[in-house]
Design a protein around this motif. Structure first.
Motif, PDB file in Angstrom:
ATOM      1  N   LEU A 329       0.820  -1.210   0.000  1.00 19.21           N
ATOM      2  CA  LEU A 329       0.000   0.000   0.000  1.00 19.21           C
ATOM      3  C   LEU A 329       0.858   1.267   0.000  1.00 19.21           C
ATOM      4  CD1 LEU A 329      -2.874  -0.888   2.480  1.00 19.21           C
ATOM      5  CD2 LEU A 329      -2.554  -1.538   0.105  1.00 19.21           C
ATOM      6  N   VAL A 330       0.168   2.377  -0.140  1.00 19.73           N
ATOM      7  CA  VAL A 330       0.766   3.702   0.042  1.00 19.73           C
ATOM      8  C   VAL A 330       0.443   4.125   1.473  1.00 19.73           C
ATOM      9  CG1 VAL A 330       0.533   6.128  -0.641  1.00 19.73           C
ATOM     10  CG2 VAL A 330       0.477   4.298  -2.387  1.00 19.73           C
ATOM     11  N   LEU A 344      -6.059  13.073   5.644  1.00 17.49           N
ATOM     12  CA  LEU A 344      -7.207  12.164   5.506  1.00 17.49           C
ATOM     13  C   LEU A 344      -7.914  12.351   4.171  1.00 17.49           C
ATOM     14  CD1 LEU A 344      -8.905  12.068   9.025  1.00 17.49           C
ATOM     15  CD2 LEU A 344      -7.899  10.155   7.753  1.00 17.49           C
ATOM     16  N   SER A 345      -8.034  13.621   3.707  1.00 17.40           N
ATOM     17  CA  SER A 345      -8.710  13.763   2.402  1.00 17.40           C
ATOM     18  C   SER A 345      -7.846  13.247   1.271  1.00 17.40           C
ATOM     19  CB  SER A 345      -9.209  15.195   2.118  1.00 17.40           C
ATOM     20  OG  SER A 345      -8.524  16.129   2.853  1.00 17.40           O
ATOM     21  N   VAL A 346      -6.531  13.396   1.373  1.00 18.07           N
ATOM     22  CA  VAL A 346      -5.639  12.784   0.374  1.00 18.07           C
ATOM     23  C   VAL A 346      -5.832  11.261   0.385  1.00 18.07           C
ATOM     24  CG1 VAL A 346      -3.218  12.304  -0.204  1.00 18.07           C
ATOM     25  CG2 VAL A 346      -3.930  14.636   0.409  1.00 18.07           C
ATOM     26  N   LEU A 347      -5.845  10.694   1.598  1.00 19.53           N
ATOM     27  CA  LEU A 347      -6.018   9.246   1.767  1.00 19.53           C
ATOM     28  C   LEU A 347      -7.287   8.758   1.058  1.00 19.53           C
ATOM     29  CD1 LEU A 347      -5.179   6.608   3.384  1.00 19.53           C
ATOM     30  CD2 LEU A 347      -6.756   7.393   5.148  1.00 19.53           C
ATOM     31  N   GLY A 354      -8.826   4.191  -6.648  1.00 20.59           N
ATOM     32  CA  GLY A 354      -8.466   2.775  -6.802  1.00 20.59           C
ATOM     33  C   GLY A 354      -7.057   2.444  -6.367  1.00 20.59           C
ATOM     34  N   ILE A 355      -6.464   3.309  -5.563  1.00 19.75           N
ATOM     35  CA  ILE A 355      -5.092   3.049  -5.089  1.00 19.75           C
ATOM     36  C   ILE A 355      -5.145   2.681  -3.612  1.00 19.75           C
ATOM     37  CG2 ILE A 355      -2.856   4.155  -4.616  1.00 19.75           C
ATOM     38  CD1 ILE A 355      -3.529   5.800  -7.227  1.00 19.75           C
ATOM     39  N   GLY A 356      -4.600   1.516  -3.260  1.00 21.58           N
ATOM     40  CA  GLY A 356      -4.623   1.047  -1.880  1.00 21.58           C
ATOM     41  C   GLY A 356      -3.775   1.959  -0.998  1.00 21.58           C
ATOM     42  N   ALA A 357      -4.362   2.524   0.037  1.00 19.66           N
ATOM     43  CA  ALA A 357      -3.637   3.466   0.890  1.00 19.66           C
ATOM     44  C   ALA A 357      -4.088   3.337   2.329  1.00 19.66           C
ATOM     45  CB  ALA A 357      -3.879   4.890   0.394  1.00 19.66           C
ATOM     46  N   GLU A 358      -3.167   3.649   3.235  1.00 21.91           N
ATOM     47  CA  GLU A 358      -3.439   3.544   4.660  1.00 21.91           C
ATOM     48  C   GLU A 358      -2.876   4.746   5.375  1.00 21.91           C
ATOM     49  OE1 GLU A 358      -4.196  -0.048   7.032  1.00 21.91           O
ATOM     50  OE2 GLU A 358      -2.118  -0.384   6.358  1.00 21.91           O
ATOM     51  N   MET A 359      -3.406   5.018   6.567  1.00 21.98           N
ATOM     52  CA  MET A 359      -2.808   6.044   7.423  1.00 21.98           C
ATOM     53  C   MET A 359      -2.894   5.548   8.849  1.00 21.98           C
ATOM     54  SD  MET A 359      -3.761  10.080   7.523  1.00 21.98           S
ATOM     55  CE  MET A 359      -4.375  10.519   9.129  1.00 21.98           C
ATOM     56  N   GLY A 360      -1.801   5.595   9.576  1.00 22.82           N
ATOM     57  CA  GLY A 360      -1.802   5.121  10.958  1.00 22.82           C
ATOM     58  C   GLY A 360      -2.741   5.980  11.801  1.00 22.82           C
ATOM     59  N   TYR A 361      -3.202   5.407  12.920  1.00 24.39           N
ATOM     60  CA  TYR A 361      -4.126   6.149  13.783  1.00 24.39           C
ATOM     61  C   TYR A 361      -3.394   7.111  14.700  1.00 24.39           C
ATOM     62  CZ  TYR A 361      -7.317   2.569  12.130  1.00 24.39           C
ATOM     63  OH  TYR A 361      -8.055   1.748  11.330  1.00 24.39           O
ATOM     64  N   ARG A 362      -2.101   6.892  14.922  1.00 29.40           N
ATOM     65  CA  ARG A 362      -1.359   7.755  15.843  1.00 29.40           C
ATOM     66  C   ARG A 362       0.135   7.685  15.557  1.00 29.40           C
ATOM     67  NH1 ARG A 362      -1.439   2.876  19.118  1.00 29.40           N
ATOM     68  NH2 ARG A 362      -3.610   3.023  19.682  1.00 29.40           N
ATOM     69  N   ALA A 412      -2.591  10.540  -7.777  1.00 29.11           N
ATOM     70  CA  ALA A 412      -3.176   9.273  -8.240  1.00 29.11           C
ATOM     71  C   ALA A 412      -2.475   8.818  -9.514  1.00 29.11           C
ATOM     72  CB  ALA A 412      -4.675   9.432  -8.471  1.00 29.11           C
ATOM     73  N   GLU A 413      -2.332   9.753 -10.436  1.00 28.42           N
ATOM     74  CA  GLU A 413      -1.678   9.463 -11.716  1.00 28.42           C
ATOM     75  C   GLU A 413      -0.250   8.944 -11.490  1.00 28.42           C
ATOM     76  OE1 GLU A 413      -2.970   9.704 -14.709  1.00 28.42           O
ATOM     77  OE2 GLU A 413      -1.078   9.277 -15.766  1.00 28.42           O
ATOM     78  N   ARG A 414       0.494   9.646 -10.618  1.00 30.82           N
ATOM     79  CA  ARG A 414       1.893   9.274 -10.344  1.00 30.82           C
ATOM     80  C   ARG A 414       1.971   7.885  -9.681  1.00 30.82           C
ATOM     81  NH1 ARG A 414       5.630   7.289  -8.932  1.00 30.82           N
ATOM     82  NH2 ARG A 414       7.670   8.002  -8.193  1.00 30.82           N
ATOM     83  N   LEU A 415       1.034   7.603  -8.783  1.00 30.60           N
ATOM     84  CA  LEU A 415       1.096   6.348  -8.009  1.00 30.60           C
ATOM     85  C   LEU A 415       0.604   5.142  -8.794  1.00 30.60           C
ATOM     86  CD1 LEU A 415      -0.011   7.737  -4.565  1.00 30.60           C
ATOM     87  CD2 LEU A 415       2.222   6.749  -5.129  1.00 30.60           C
TER      88      LEU A 415
END
Ligand code: ATP
Ligand code: MG
Length: 417
Positions: A329-330, A344-347, A354-362, A412-415
């Motif tokens: 993922l990203v 969060l809005s980027v995420l 359609g790009i798999g992405a995550e963000m840690g909670y802390r 999105a395009e770059r990733l």
């Protein structure tokens, strides 16, 4: 609280991590390939009225005589966890009034249940994929369903170590004559047969042929084969099957010892076998069953199909080093709490693209980077105060170790590259 250690029931397994990914790859591939051949997927209940299996599979089969998970439900009805899915599919064909719109090609995937002695490749809850052509007596149907099975095995990358073995069981007339010859042969050596096979001699002498008991093997080796007993019609079916398999470019080997475990087969019987799984070497098995739909209360409906053990195919994938990689993922990383909203809005926009992405909670930048590496992320998108105001992210390629600045709108395009 007491310290009990709960384990999955004997003969069952949790599918976690790599194990699940192999399992999923098998089913997904089988779905895709069977659709190319015009099979539609059905799902039937995991439990059925016990009679579906007792009638369908035959009283003398191993499955019915000793492996069924049969119980009375709270209403007193006898139900059975399905040990296989062919009987259920035939029952469903009749229950749904579909016996007039034939042929139909059905694919299924799901858990099956047999009370067996658990060992590698043999479980009490296991999974099968399967394909059935219902309502077609032509040998072309046999060949096509086999070609589909072979295609799945090849698509999984497993065709090297797996070989198709085919046999004919003839029609009823051929089989009656053959049965008489077998009874004569084995009766002459009755006391040298295993106990199971002595019982089969009365009830289902054909089954002695595929006995795995060492003491039966020698007697089986000298037993007559069905070939000389085939009627003209049965021989024509057998010839056409082999011709069509060759046209479909499906390699096969003839094996007169294949009779299959369930009672319902006629004409074609086949197995895809491997030497890489020890005693549990059959990965896919099937054949023609011309009486099963009738047993379920439908009209005569000649049919042919196979079932494959998902666990056994998955074990072959593991041995061949074909375990699918976990998705990479990203990871989006806000440098401080102030950038969390923007991050969060980027995420979400990445996921929307359609790009798999995550963000840690802390966590601070360092902890979040560590975690991204540990989870095998491919890219970290770092968003600090400056980036947030400018609408850009620092894109760090975690494999190459390079970093570049990319506007949110271009991410999105770059990733996707
Ligand atoms: P076996 O001779 O290994 O007992 P079978 O003849 O009982 O197999 P089928 O009823 O034809 O098997 O089922 C089709 C396939 O399902 C088998 O070839 C095998 O790959 C798989 N299978 C059957 N029973 C089990 C089980 N208990 N655990 C895991 N896979 C199984
Ligand atoms: Mg079995």
């Amino acid at each position: 609280m007491s310290q009990i250690k709960l384990q999955p029931p004997r003969g069952t397994r949790d599918l976690v991590g790599e194990e699940f990914r192999r399992h999923h790859r098998v089913i997904k591939t089988a779905r895709r390939i069977s659709a190319l051949y015009g099979f539609e997927e059905w799902a039937t209940p995991i439990f059925e009225d016990t009679r579906v299996f007792a009638r369908g599979l035959g009283e003398t089969s191993d499955v019915v005589s000793k492996e069924m998970y049969e119980f009375k439900d709270r209403g007193g009805e006898s139900v059975t966890l399905r040990p296989e899915n062919t009987a259920g599919v035939c029952r469903a064909l009749v229950s749904n009034g579909l016996t007039q719109s034939l042929p139909r090609k059905v694919f299924y995937a799901g858990p099956m249940f047999r009370y067996e002695r658990p060992q590698a490749g043999r479980y009490r809850q296991f999974h099968q994929i399967g394909a059935e052509v219902l309502g077609a007596g032509e040998p072309l149907a046999d060949a096509e369903v086999i070609a589909c099975g072979y295609h799945i095995i090849r698509e999984l990358g497993l065709d090297e170590g797996v070989i198709l073995e085919v046999n004919t069981l003839g029609d009823a007339e051929s089989r009656d004559a053959y049965r008489a010859a077998l009874v004569a042969h084995f009766t002459a050596h009755r006391d040298r047969l295993s106990e199971d096979s002595q019982r089969r001699l009365e009830k289902n002498p054909l089954r002695i042929i595929d006995s795995k008991e060492p003491q039966d093997r020698a007697l089986v080796a000298d037993a007559p084969t069905i070939e000389p007993f085939l009627t003209e019609g049965a021989r024509a079916h057998w010839d056409a099957l082999r011709r069509h398999l060759t046209t479909f470019a499906v390699p096969f080997r003839e094996n007169p010892r294949i009779v299959r475990g369930l009672d319902y087969y006629s004409h074609t019987a086949f197995e895809f076998v491997t030497e890489r799984l020890g005693a549990q070497g059959t990965v896919m098995g099937g054949g023609r069953y011309d009486g099963l739909v009738e047993e379920m209360g439908g009209p005569p409906t000649p049919s042919v199909g196979w079932a494959a053990g998902v666990e056994r195919l998955a074990m072959l994938m593991e041995k061949a080093g074909l375990t699918p990689a976990a998705p990479r993922l990203v990871t989006v990383i806000p440098v401080s709490e102030a950038e969390e909203g923007v991050a969060l809005s980027v995420l979400q926009s990445l996921r929307g693209a359609g790009i798999g992405a995550e963000m840690g909670y802390r966590g601070n930048l360092k902890r979040r980077m560590e975690r991204a590496n540990k989870q095998g992320a491919r890219v970290a998108l770092i968003i600090g105060e400056t980036e947030a105001t400018q609408g850009v992210a620092q894109l760090r390629d975690l494999d190459a170790g390079t970093q570049e600045q990319v506007p949110f709108a271009a991410l999105a395009e770059r990733l996707r590259k």
